[in-house]
Design a protein around this motif. Structure first.
Motif, PDB file in Angstrom:
ATOM      1  N   ASP A   1       0.807  -1.216   0.000  1.00  0.00           N
ATOM      2  CA  ASP A   1       0.000   0.000   0.000  1.00  0.00           C
ATOM      3  C   ASP A   1       0.834   1.257   0.000  1.00  0.00           C
TER       4      ASP A   1
ATOM      5  N   ARG B   1      -3.870  -4.991  -7.991  1.00  0.00           N
ATOM      6  CA  ARG B   1      -5.071  -4.260  -7.621  1.00  0.00           C
ATOM      7  C   ARG B   1      -5.773  -4.997  -6.500  1.00  0.00           C
ATOM      8  N   ALA B   2      -5.851  -4.343  -5.382  1.00  0.00           N
ATOM      9  CA  ALA B   2      -6.358  -5.019  -4.199  1.00  0.00           C
ATOM     10  C   ALA B   2      -7.782  -5.503  -4.392  1.00  0.00           C
ATOM     11  N   GLY B   3      -8.008  -6.738  -4.026  1.00  0.00           N
ATOM     12  CA  GLY B   3      -9.374  -7.218  -3.917  1.00  0.00           C
ATOM     13  C   GLY B   3     -10.094  -7.496  -5.207  1.00  0.00           C
ATOM     14  N   ASP B   4      -9.480  -7.201  -6.320  1.00  0.00           N
ATOM     15  CA  ASP B   4     -10.200  -7.396  -7.573  1.00  0.00           C
ATOM     16  C   ASP B   4      -9.954  -8.818  -8.050  1.00  0.00           C
TER      17      ASP B   4
ATOM     18  N   SER C   1      -9.009  -5.365 -15.151  1.00  0.00           N
ATOM     19  CA  SER C   1     -10.082  -5.828 -14.299  1.00  0.00           C
ATOM     20  C   SER C   1     -11.274  -6.268 -15.142  1.00  0.00           C
TER      21      SER C   1
END
Ligand code: SF4
Ligand code: SF4
Lengths: 385, 233
Positions: B27, B37-40, B64
């Protein structure tokens, strides 16, 4: 600035009645990194002091209003993204709000919450970039801006997951939103929001007490409250001049009456660049508060009301406005019973806030004119339309 | 201002912390790889960019699944032109805000998958140098025939026609759609199936009602006939 070549000087020594006045006219821009786009300042200098300044703009004029008058109401929604391209979500909202007044549409509960979430995330994005660019103008090249953009990136990822695009979101519709957010989006949003204060603390430590920033911004670019009010200044700039005016509190559009938040404003009668900078830093904190409440309050449900299939409002005149991160963004529509608006007018906060640039710059040093412009927070896409 | 320079030193501590921290905490990194890309939920192989030459999904696997770029035309299983969904109704052409779609309707109708014969687009061009990726065409299409692609490597050295995508460039299979936008495609398929089922149920109900009505009519006629006969007797 003095690197002009003999063939094309971008300055001029001013003569009056054949006598050298000692004044120098410099044309800053339109391709000057400090002007945030294609914007030109014609500055008259006495030594280093600004004695006159006139902003010249219109380089980015795209005929937005006339285009919108020649297409369906929905068709100009994606064009509103391109007004202030940092804040497409709030632009969408202002336009949707105006159009929703033309035909009575109920906006579903979930959509209202998501609208607030999107608008506040947009405010974070805008203020982050503004502060980054502002310190960049001061000469802190890179570091603070990159930190700001690093955080902005996380929010843009959220926008992309919800709407498909990072900046040109085109996400709002008359009566709600285009689609619901994907599974798990709210959790990801909460993660970003929860981490944000940690970053803000650090950012404040980095900037707010920095002596260079203090001495460069305090007492620079003064704008009195009276002038701000009579010039129609809105947004953080007005609040930095001591007027507590925020459309989220005044109009309470959407569901803003459900949230607890404060409106940061400066307690003096004059606002300088530092006030404008601090007001925005404080506003980010309040936005986080709103975001947390909205993320707690949101429930399942539809996101699009029963909007008519063919949008063809009865003749009427409406004005819809929101508190965009830069100030009051309004859309004035006249419907004449056809599927196209008869008149479509945008009230862009950037343009109107820019009108006091000369008053703030007179008597200041030319290097300060750059940061004064930076503290206004303009986006040329919106100024020129 | 207390100690002159105290604020600056504090700031420097922050930059130092970020510099060191960026080796341990993603981060804190100011440059970001697509794959991070976080969480994708990214499709497979995310992050190895660019991938090998010639692979069909070369650039779409690194973005994404929610991202959109330019429109594409969908066709179902089978030969592309035999199963194209677009019926050249030209709604999208009319609604496209910057007017970058150009459609020419076919002269004769074509049958697809047992449905009623419909027109098809003899020409379907999208000038992606004008397209602003707004997705209005997708929203207005009543036949789920046009959706957004996420392919972004479109640069070309041909100034004149390079960015004018023709019908055959735009045609992509539903399978490809499922690969690049799994969630959206599944939701769309579900909705289409529901609509189809509802339509069929309606048709069935209508047929049923018509049959009943006919029966009743016949019965009434028969009764009337009987009565007539009685009357004449
Ligand atoms: S995405 Fe928008 S601009 Fe592009 S073809 Fe569709 S309607 Fe036109
Ligand atoms: S893509 Fe859809 S809206 Fe456009 S012509 Fe084909 S069927 Fe009609």
């Amino acid at each position: 600035m003095s690197s002009a070549t003999a063939t094309a000087p971008n300055y001029e020594l001013i003569q009056q009645d054949g006598l050298d006045t000692g004044l120098l006219e410099v044309s800053m821009g339109p391709h000057h990194p400090s002007t945030h786009g294609v914007f030109r300042m014609d500055v008259k200098l006495d030594g280093e002091t600004v004695v006159d300044l006139s902003p010249v703009f219109g380089y980015l004029h795209r005929n937005h209003e006339k285009l919108a008058e020649n297409m369906s109401y929905l068709g100009s929604m994606p064009f509103t993204d391109r007004l202030d391209y940092f804040n497409s979500m709030t632009n969408n909202w202002a336009y949707a709000l105006a159009a929703e007044k033309l035909v009575e549409i109920e906006v579903p509960e979930r959509a209202e919450y998501l609208r607030v979430i999107m608008a506040e995330l947009t405010r974070l994005v805008n203020h982050l970039s503004l502060v980054g660019f502002f310190v960049n103008d001061l000469g802190a090249l890179g570091t603070p801006l990159l930190y700001a953009f690093r955080e902005r990136e996380k929010i843009l990822d959220l926008f992309e997951q919800a709407s498909g695009a990072r900046m040109m979101c085109n996400y709002f519709r008359f009566g709600g939103l285009r689609n619901d957010v994907p599974e798990g989006w709210l959790d990801r949003a909460r993660e970003v929001v929860d981490r944000f204060p940690v970053f803000l603390d650090e950012y404040e430590k980095l900037l707010c007490e920095n002596e260079i920033i203090l001495s460069r911004t305090q007492g620079v670019g003064n704008l009195s409250r009276d002038l701000a009010i009579s010039a129609g200044i809105t947004g953080p700039m007005l609040r930095a001049s001591g007027e507590r005016y925020d459309l989220r509190k005044v109009d309470r559009y959407g569901i803003y009456d459900r949230f607890q938040f404060r409106v940061p404003y400066s307690d003096g009668d004059v606002g300088d660049c530092y006030d404008r900078f601090i007001v925005r830093m404080l506003e980010m904190r309040e936005s986080i508060g709103i975001l947390k409440q909205a993320l707690d309050g949101i429930e399942h449900g539809p996101v699009l009301g029963n909007a008519p299939k063919v949008f063809k409002p009865k003749p009427a005149e409406v004005y819809g406005r929101v508190e965009a991160p830069k100030g009051e963004l309004g859309f004035y529509l006249i419907a004449d019973g056809t599927p196209k608006p008869y008149r479509y007018r945008v009230r862009p906060p950037s343009l109107i806030n820019l009108t006091v640039l000369r008053d703030m710059c007179l008597g200041q040093k030319v290097a300060d004119a750059v940061i004064i412009l930076g503290s206004i927070d303009i986006v040329l896409g919106e100024v020129d339309r | 201002m207390s100690l002159l320079g105290g604020g600056i030193l504090k700031g420097m501590a922050v930059t130092l912390r970020n510099f060191v921290g960026s080796y341990f905490d993603r981060d804190r990194l100011t440059t970001n790889d697509y794959a991070w890309r976080a969480g994708d939920s990214l499709p497979q192989h995310a992050g190895e960019y660019p991938k090998e030459e010639g692979e069909q999904l070369r650039d779409t696997t690194t973005v994404s699944q929610y991202s959109r770029n330019f429109p594409m035309l969908l066709h179902d299983e089978g030969e592309a032109m035999d199963t194209i969904r677009c019926v050249a109704c030209q709604i999208c052409e009319r609604e496209c805000p910057p007017q970058c779609i150009y459609i020419e309707k076919s002269t004769e109708k074509m049958e697809r998958g047992g449905n009623k014969a419909q027109f098809y687009p003899a020409k379907f061009d999208i000038d992606v140098s004008v397209c602003m990726s707004c997705q209005i065409c997708v929203e207005v299409c009543p036949f789920d025939a046009i959706v957004m692609n996420s392919q972004f490597e479109l640069s070309t050295s041909n100034r004149f026609g390079g960015l004018l995508l023709r019908r055959d460039d735009l045609l992509k299979s539903n399978g490809y759609y499922h690969k690049i936008h799994p969630e959206e495609a599944a939701a769309r398929d579900r909705r289409m199936a529901e609509e189809k089922a509802a339509k069929e149920a309606k048709k069935k109900a209508a047929a049923e009602a018509a049959r009943k009505k006919a029966e009743e009519k016949a019965k009434a006629e028969a009764e009337a006939d009987d009565k007539k006969q009685e009357d004449t007797q």
